[in-house]
Design a protein around this motif. Structure first.
Motif, PDB file in Angstrom:
ATOM      1  N   VAL A   8       0.844  -1.203   0.000  1.00 44.39           N
ATOM      2  CA  VAL A   8       0.000   0.000   0.000  1.00 44.39           C
ATOM      3  C   VAL A   8       0.877   1.251   0.000  1.00 44.39           C
ATOM      4  O   VAL A   8       0.619   2.217  -0.741  1.00 44.39           O
ATOM      5  N   LYS A   9       1.923   1.231   0.817  1.00 45.59           N
ATOM      6  CA  LYS A   9       2.828   2.376   0.897  1.00 45.59           C
ATOM      7  C   LYS A   9       3.500   2.655  -0.440  1.00 45.59           C
ATOM      8  O   LYS A   9       3.572   3.810  -0.892  1.00 45.59           O
ATOM      9  N   GLU A  10       3.980   1.595  -1.105  1.00 50.71           N
ATOM     10  CA  GLU A  10       4.649   1.782  -2.391  1.00 50.71           C
ATOM     11  C   GLU A  10       3.674   2.260  -3.462  1.00 50.71           C
ATOM     12  O   GLU A  10       4.028   3.065  -4.319  1.00 50.71           O
ATOM     13  N   ALA A  11       2.429   1.758  -3.422  1.00 48.60           N
ATOM     14  CA  ALA A  11       1.420   2.215  -4.383  1.00 48.60           C
ATOM     15  C   ALA A  11       1.111   3.688  -4.165  1.00 48.60           C
ATOM     16  O   ALA A  11       0.956   4.459  -5.124  1.00 48.60           O
ATOM     17  N   PHE A  12       1.015   4.100  -2.892  1.00 46.20           N
ATOM     18  CA  PHE A  12       0.723   5.497  -2.579  1.00 46.20           C
ATOM     19  C   PHE A  12       1.840   6.418  -3.075  1.00 46.20           C
ATOM     20  O   PHE A  12       1.575   7.525  -3.563  1.00 46.20           O
ATOM     21  N   LYS A  13       3.106   5.978  -2.985  1.00 51.19           N
ATOM     22  CA  LYS A  13       4.256   6.817  -3.334  1.00 51.19           C
ATOM     23  C   LYS A  13       4.469   6.968  -4.836  1.00 51.19           C
ATOM     24  O   LYS A  13       5.298   7.790  -5.251  1.00 51.19           O
ATOM     25  N   ARG A  14       3.762   6.210  -5.649  1.00 49.39           N
ATOM     26  CA  ARG A  14       3.962   6.306  -7.097  1.00 49.39           C
ATOM     27  C   ARG A  14       3.650   7.715  -7.577  1.00 49.39           C
ATOM     28  O   ARG A  14       2.682   8.350  -7.143  1.00 49.39           O
ATOM     29  N   GLN A  15       4.480   8.194  -8.503  1.00 54.87           N
ATOM     30  CA  GLN A  15       4.382   9.587  -8.944  1.00 54.87           C
ATOM     31  C   GLN A  15       2.999   9.920  -9.510  1.00 54.87           C
ATOM     32  O   GLN A  15       2.414  10.957  -9.195  1.00 54.87           O
ATOM     33  N   GLU A  16       2.454   9.023 -10.334  1.00 50.96           N
ATOM     34  CA  GLU A  16       1.160   9.317 -10.951  1.00 50.96           C
ATOM     35  C   GLU A  16       0.049   9.424  -9.915  1.00 50.96           C
ATOM     36  O   GLU A  16      -0.909  10.195 -10.065  1.00 50.96           O
ATOM     37  N   LEU A  44      -8.795   4.987  -2.352  1.00 53.72           N
ATOM     38  CA  LEU A  44      -8.971   3.694  -1.688  1.00 53.72           C
ATOM     39  C   LEU A  44      -9.069   2.561  -2.707  1.00 53.72           C
ATOM     40  O   LEU A  44      -8.464   1.492  -2.526  1.00 53.72           O
ATOM     41  N   ALA A  45      -9.824   2.814  -3.788  1.00 50.89           N
ATOM     42  CA  ALA A  45      -9.960   1.787  -4.826  1.00 50.89           C
ATOM     43  C   ALA A  45      -8.620   1.528  -5.503  1.00 50.89           C
ATOM     44  O   ALA A  45      -8.251   0.375  -5.775  1.00 50.89           O
ATOM     45  N   TYR A  46      -7.877   2.599  -5.756  1.00 52.48           N
ATOM     46  CA  TYR A  46      -6.559   2.469  -6.411  1.00 52.48           C
ATOM     47  C   TYR A  46      -5.595   1.678  -5.523  1.00 52.48           C
ATOM     48  O   TYR A  46      -4.918   0.751  -5.992  1.00 52.48           O
ATOM     49  N   LEU A  47      -5.516   2.042  -4.237  1.00 54.17           N
ATOM     50  CA  LEU A  47      -4.578   1.372  -3.341  1.00 54.17           C
ATOM     51  C   LEU A  47      -4.919  -0.106  -3.188  1.00 54.17           C
ATOM     52  O   LEU A  47      -4.028  -0.958  -3.174  1.00 54.17           O
ATOM     53  N   TRP A  48      -6.204  -0.420  -3.076  1.00 51.14           N
ATOM     54  CA  TRP A  48      -6.605  -1.829  -2.940  1.00 51.14           C
ATOM     55  C   TRP A  48      -6.252  -2.610  -4.205  1.00 51.14           C
ATOM     56  O   TRP A  48      -5.741  -3.737  -4.130  1.00 51.14           O
ATOM     57  N   THR A  49      -6.512  -2.012  -5.374  1.00 52.18           N
ATOM     58  CA  THR A  49      -6.234  -2.698  -6.644  1.00 52.18           C
ATOM     59  C   THR A  49      -4.746  -2.956  -6.819  1.00 52.18           C
ATOM     60  O   THR A  49      -4.326  -4.065  -7.164  1.00 52.18           O
ATOM     61  N   MET A  50      -3.933  -1.939  -6.573  1.00 54.60           N
ATOM     62  CA  MET A  50      -2.491  -2.082  -6.773  1.00 54.60           C
ATOM     63  C   MET A  50      -1.882  -3.037  -5.751  1.00 54.60           C
ATOM     64  O   MET A  50      -1.067  -3.886  -6.094  1.00 54.60           O
ATOM     65  N   ALA A  51      -2.279  -2.899  -4.495  1.00 53.84           N
ATOM     66  CA  ALA A  51      -1.680  -3.722  -3.438  1.00 53.84           C
ATOM     67  C   ALA A  51      -2.029  -5.198  -3.577  1.00 53.84           C
ATOM     68  O   ALA A  51      -1.307  -6.063  -3.063  1.00 53.84           O
ATOM     69  N   SER A  52      -3.116  -5.501  -4.269  1.00 55.85           N
ATOM     70  CA  SER A  52      -3.516  -6.901  -4.453  1.00 55.85           C
ATOM     71  C   SER A  52      -3.114  -7.451  -5.815  1.00 55.85           C
ATOM     72  O   SER A  52      -3.363  -8.625  -6.106  1.00 55.85           O
ATOM     73  N   ASN A  53      -2.473  -6.627  -6.643  1.00 59.98           N
ATOM     74  CA  ASN A  53      -2.051  -7.062  -7.983  1.00 59.98           C
ATOM     75  C   ASN A  53      -0.766  -7.879  -7.884  1.00 59.98           C
ATOM     76  O   ASN A  53       0.257  -7.368  -7.397  1.00 59.98           O
TER      77      ASN A  53
END
Length: 269
Positions: A8-16, A44-53
């Protein structure tokens, strides 16, 4: 491996993601507060999607561990001495390519060198992963060679035939247990054969990734493009490591079985 919070932390830190959050925050402050609620829901939807990918998780795993050497110098020498000569020379060829890439990057200007330096560390990580895979492959081949799968399958058929005849209850029960054990060994060895083919393909992929980086380091002038090529190769290491972990678990279990069998035989003497 990192826990869910790390992904989740790494997804949040992404530049886009940060750019999108900033845009929605400005829109919510200047135009309509509803954009703030929309931004929170989308985030919230973005973080959940990325963290579970699974692929994103492999990329994060590789990035977190890419600068670490898997082996010290002495351990590397020990592993190299334990694998066949052909595999040892295969590794040494890739190590020479790494030196060639490093020399090529050293000839560039200081700014470019600073940008490319992390790539050299990632190449070292790829080489260590390659050696680890070579070691696992060698252990797999040795175990399969010692196990003699066709003989075990033949034994299972013989026990099956015996169970079709007239047997006492106690003997039938003993032979049924024996057959079950043989079938378990057959299933495990067939799985190991599948893992062997998979690991061999992944090893070839790692080798070609290092060679491809070498080709690109000579022809590309943009350090970011070179780093992107290496990052893609590093991201694939997660699949190889998963296969190796499965194999190591299997082989450690096989070693324990052998020790217990030896202990039983020793106790009956």
């Amino acid at each position: 491996m990192p826990g869910p919070a790390a992904y989740v932390k790494e997804a949040f830190k992404r530049q886009e993601n940060l750019i999108s959050l900033g845009g929605l925050a400005v829109a919510g402050t200047v135009f309509n507060p509803g954009f703030l609620f929309l931004g929170a829901a989308l985030e919230l939807a973005y973080l959940w999607t990325m963290a579970s990918n699974p692929r994103f998780r492999r990329v994060v795993d590789s990035q977190l561990y890419q600068a670490r050497s898997l082996f010290g110098a002495q351990e590397k020498e020990r592993l190299l001495s334990a694998i066949p000569r052909a595999e040892r020379e295969r590794y040494q060829e890739l190590a020479a390519i790494r030196e060639k890439v490093f020399d090529s990057w050293q000839s560039r200007d200081p700014v470019t060198r600073s940008l490319l330096q992390p790539g050299v560390e990632k190449l070292d990580y790829l080489l260590d992963s390659f050696l680890k895979a070579q070691t696992a492959l060698h252990a797999m081949r040795e175990h399969l060679g010692e196990s003699d799968l066709p003989l075990i399958e033949k034994q299972a058929k013989m026990v099956e035939a015996e169970l079709g005849g007239e047997l006492s209850d106690s003997l039938r029960e003993a032979k049924a247990r024996h057959l079950d054990l043989l079938r378990q060994r057959i299933a495990r060895l067939k799985k190991l054969q599948e893992d062997l083919a998979l690991a061999r393909t992944q090893l070839d992929t790692l080798e070609n990734a290092v060679r491809f980086v070498s080709d690109q380091s000579v022809s590309l002038s943009d350090p970011q493009q070179i780093s992107a090529q290496i990052d893609r190769a590093v991201a694939e290491v997660g699949d190889t490591e998963k296969t190796i972990q499965d194999v190591e678990t299997f082989l450690s279990g096989a070693d324990e079985d052998s020790k217990r069998k030896a202990a039983r035989q020793g106790g009956t003497q």
